[in-house]
Motif scaffolding. Structure first.
Motif, short mmCIF file in Angstrom:
data_model
loop_
_atom_site.label_atom_id
_atom_site.label_comp_id
_atom_site.label_asym_id
_atom_site.label_seq_id
_atom_site.Cartn_x
_atom_site.Cartn_y
_atom_site.Cartn_z
N SER A 1 58.26 35.67 55.33
CA SER A 1 57.56 34.85 56.31
C SER A 1 56.15 34.58 55.80
CB SER A 1 57.53 35.53 57.67
OG SER A 1 57.32 36.90 57.55
N SER A 2 55.53 33.56 56.35
CA SER A 2 54.20 33.18 55.87
C SER A 2 53.17 34.25 56.18
CB SER A 2 53.77 31.86 56.52
OG SER A 2 54.62 30.84 56.09
N VAL B 1 44.46 35.85 52.94
CA VAL B 1 44.86 37.03 52.16
C VAL B 1 44.11 37.16 50.84
CG1 VAL B 1 47.14 37.44 53.13
CG2 VAL B 1 46.87 35.82 51.25
N GLU B 2 43.78 36.03 50.22
CA GLU B 2 43.10 36.08 48.92
C GLU B 2 41.80 36.88 48.98
OE1 GLU B 2 44.07 34.67 45.95
OE2 GLU B 2 45.75 33.41 46.55
N LYS B 3 41.12 36.77 50.12
CA LYS B 3 39.84 37.48 50.28
C LYS B 3 40.05 38.99 50.37
CE LYS B 3 38.31 34.93 53.64
NZ LYS B 3 37.58 34.69 54.88
N ASP B 4 41.22 39.35 50.84
CA ASP B 4 41.56 40.75 51.08
C ASP B 4 41.68 41.59 49.82
OD1 ASP B 4 41.62 41.01 53.72
OD2 ASP B 4 43.79 41.21 53.93
N LYS C 1 58.33 42.96 50.92
CA LYS C 1 58.67 43.17 52.33
C LYS C 1 57.79 44.26 52.94
CE LYS C 1 61.64 42.73 55.90
NZ LYS C 1 60.74 42.40 57.02
N CYS C 2 57.60 45.33 52.18
CA CYS C 2 56.80 46.45 52.67
C CYS C 2 55.35 46.03 52.91
CB CYS C 2 56.87 47.60 51.66
SG CYS C 2 55.92 49.05 52.12
N MET C 3 54.79 45.27 51.96
CA MET C 3 53.40 44.81 52.13
C MET C 3 53.29 43.78 53.25
SD MET C 3 51.36 46.53 50.32
CE MET C 3 49.83 45.58 50.36
N GLU C 4 54.33 42.99 53.42
CA GLU C 4 54.33 42.02 54.52
C GLU C 4 54.29 42.75 55.86
OE1 GLU C 4 56.76 38.43 54.29
OE2 GLU C 4 57.85 39.15 56.05
N ASP C 5 55.14 43.76 56.00
CA ASP C 5 55.22 44.50 57.26
C ASP C 5 53.96 45.32 57.52
OD1 ASP C 5 57.70 43.44 57.48
OD2 ASP C 5 58.78 45.26 56.87
N ASN C 6 53.37 45.88 56.47
CA ASN C 6 52.28 46.83 56.66
C ASN C 6 50.87 46.28 56.45
OD1 ASN C 6 53.77 49.38 57.21
ND2 ASN C 6 54.69 48.83 55.24
N TRP C 7 50.79 45.10 55.90
CA TRP C 7 49.45 44.60 55.60
C TRP C 7 49.26 43.14 55.92
CZ3 TRP C 7 45.04 47.10 54.36
CH2 TRP C 7 43.98 46.30 53.93
N PHE C 8 50.05 42.28 55.27
CA PHE C 8 49.74 40.85 55.32
C PHE C 8 50.08 40.19 56.65
CE2 PHE C 8 49.99 41.38 50.63
CZ PHE C 8 48.68 41.01 50.36
N LYS C 9 50.89 40.82 57.45
CA LYS C 9 51.28 40.17 58.71
C LYS C 9 50.30 40.48 59.84
CE LYS C 9 55.94 38.86 60.00
NZ LYS C 9 57.27 39.40 60.26
N LYS C 10 49.48 41.52 59.61
CA LYS C 10 48.55 41.95 60.66
C LYS C 10 47.51 40.88 60.99
CE LYS C 10 48.91 46.80 59.65
NZ LYS C 10 48.25 47.86 58.91
N ASN D 1 54.34 36.39 45.49
CA ASN D 1 54.50 37.21 44.28
C ASN D 1 53.24 37.15 43.42
OD1 ASN D 1 56.17 38.99 43.04
ND2 ASN D 1 57.59 37.49 42.22
N THR D 2 52.66 35.95 43.32
CA THR D 2 51.42 35.79 42.55
C THR D 2 50.30 36.61 43.19
OG1 THR D 2 52.16 33.54 42.14
CG2 THR D 2 49.90 34.07 41.51
N ILE D 3 50.23 36.56 44.51
CA ILE D 3 49.21 37.35 45.22
C ILE D 3 49.41 38.84 44.95
CG2 ILE D 3 48.33 38.03 47.50
CD1 ILE D 3 49.05 35.17 48.46
N LEU D 4 50.67 39.28 45.04
CA LEU D 4 50.96 40.70 44.81
C LEU D 4 50.59 41.12 43.39
CD1 LEU D 4 54.36 41.23 46.65
CD2 LEU D 4 52.14 42.16 47.28
N SER D 5 50.88 40.27 42.42
CA SER D 5 50.54 40.61 41.03
C SER D 5 49.04 40.82 40.89
CB SER D 5 51.00 39.50 40.08
OG SER D 5 52.40 39.53 39.98
N LYS D 6 48.26 39.94 41.54
CA LYS D 6 46.80 40.11 41.52
C LYS D 6 46.41 41.44 42.15
CE LYS D 6 45.39 35.29 41.83
NZ LYS D 6 45.03 34.28 42.84
N CYS D 7 47.06 41.78 43.25
CA CYS D 7 46.76 43.04 43.94
C CYS D 7 47.06 44.25 43.04
CB CYS D 7 47.59 43.17 45.22
SG CYS D 7 47.20 41.96 46.47
N PHE D 8 48.21 44.21 42.39
CA PHE D 8 48.58 45.34 41.52
C PHE D 8 47.56 45.49 40.40
CE2 PHE D 8 53.13 44.23 42.84
CZ PHE D 8 53.17 45.23 43.78
#
Lengths: 188, 86
Positions: free
Chosen positions: A108-109, A114-117, A179-188, B48-55
């Motif tokens: 999901s979107s 998020v980029e700032k995060d 999925k894990c990061m979506e549920d725990n971080w990015f969806k908040k 996926n690109t965002i996640l790669s940056k995070c990692f």
């Protein structure tokens, strides 16, 4: 030229090499107790194999070679444990929709900023939690490839797996991490 | 043309591979074609690109310091070795 002949000094092994071997192991296995045990087992195996030491390589190089075998054995052991910790399916397995996203698993979107995060230290903790939640056999490969940034070829050699096997594991690991990061971080 | 068609599982798999710059040229072309008509894989790819940056950003948060065994653990190991040597 005279070839330098190395000798073994087992009474000094812990002092000279224990931390080095431990670091090598923990960066791959990421579990203190297991890493410590593997180092201890390496020393024991080395004691038993002392008569085979030819003195061509340094003591440390020789110990690392033994440790690498121990890590492969460990990886084989956890790799053969099936089912229990399997990652949840994301795509239909067969039928006319084979390979398509399962509806409740589609991405999901995420919120737009998020980029700032990314700089946020808390985000690092959330990532670490999600990585640790992976099945161990995926976690090891994922850490070696993404965190330690080892070459594909090197990982395949170190864990005795094929490169296609490695990419299947990376794929499953990243699906679960997203999925894990979506549920725990990015969806908040 | 049928060879060019990927399903979502294959497309995201190539997308993962390309995060490490290890997808082939042909694979990348197939992925682009797939993403042209697949909304979900498009989202997946962006995330996926965002996640790669995070990692990348956070990989040293946990691994930058040298990890050591404590003295007690080393002492125990040393004793075990001495015992074996006899």
């Amino acid at each position: 030229m005279l070839e330098k002949n190395h000798i073994l000094t087992p009474e000094k092994w812990v002092k000279l090499h224990a931390d080095y071997l431990y670091n090598y192991t923990i960066s791959r296995i990421n579990n203190h107790e297991i890493s410590k045990d593997l180092v201890q087992e390496t020393f024991f195996a080395a004691l038993n194999a002392m008569k085979n030491f030819e003195g061509k390589a340094s003591e440390r190089t020789w110990l690392i070679a033994i440790l690498k075998r121990k890590i492969i054995d460990y990886y084989r052991k956890i790799n053969s444990i099936k089912g229990k910790a399997e990652v949840r399916m994301n795509f239909y397995d067969d039928g006319e929709h084979a390979g398509e996203w399962i509806e409740e698993r589609v991405p999901s979107s995420w919120v737009s900023e998020v980029e700032k995060d990314i700089e946020n230290r808390e985000l690092g903790n959330a990532l670490e939690k999600c990585i640790s939640a992976l099945p161990e056999k995926y976690e090891i490969v994922f850490r070696m490839k993404t965190i330690e940034e080892l070459e594909t070829e090197e990982i395949c050699k170190e864990l005795d797996i094929s490169s296609s096997n490695l990419w299947v594991i990376i794929h499953r690991a990243r699906l679960q991490l997203r999925k894990c990061m979506e549920d725990n971080w990015f969806k908040k | 043309m049928i060879m060019m068609k990927l399903n979502c599982d294959q497309a995201t798999s190539i997308c993962d591979k390309s995060q490490y710059n290890e997808a082939s040229f042909l694979e990348k072309i197939k992925l682009i074609i797939h993403m042209f008509h697949c909304k979900y894989c498009n989202i997946y790819s962006r995330q996926n690109t965002i996640l790669s940056k995070c990692f990348k950003k956070h990989k040293h948060q946990h691994s930058s310091y040298l990890k050591c065994l404590n003295n007690e653990e080393k002492c125990c190991m040393e004793n075990n070795i001495k015992e074996k040597i006899g």
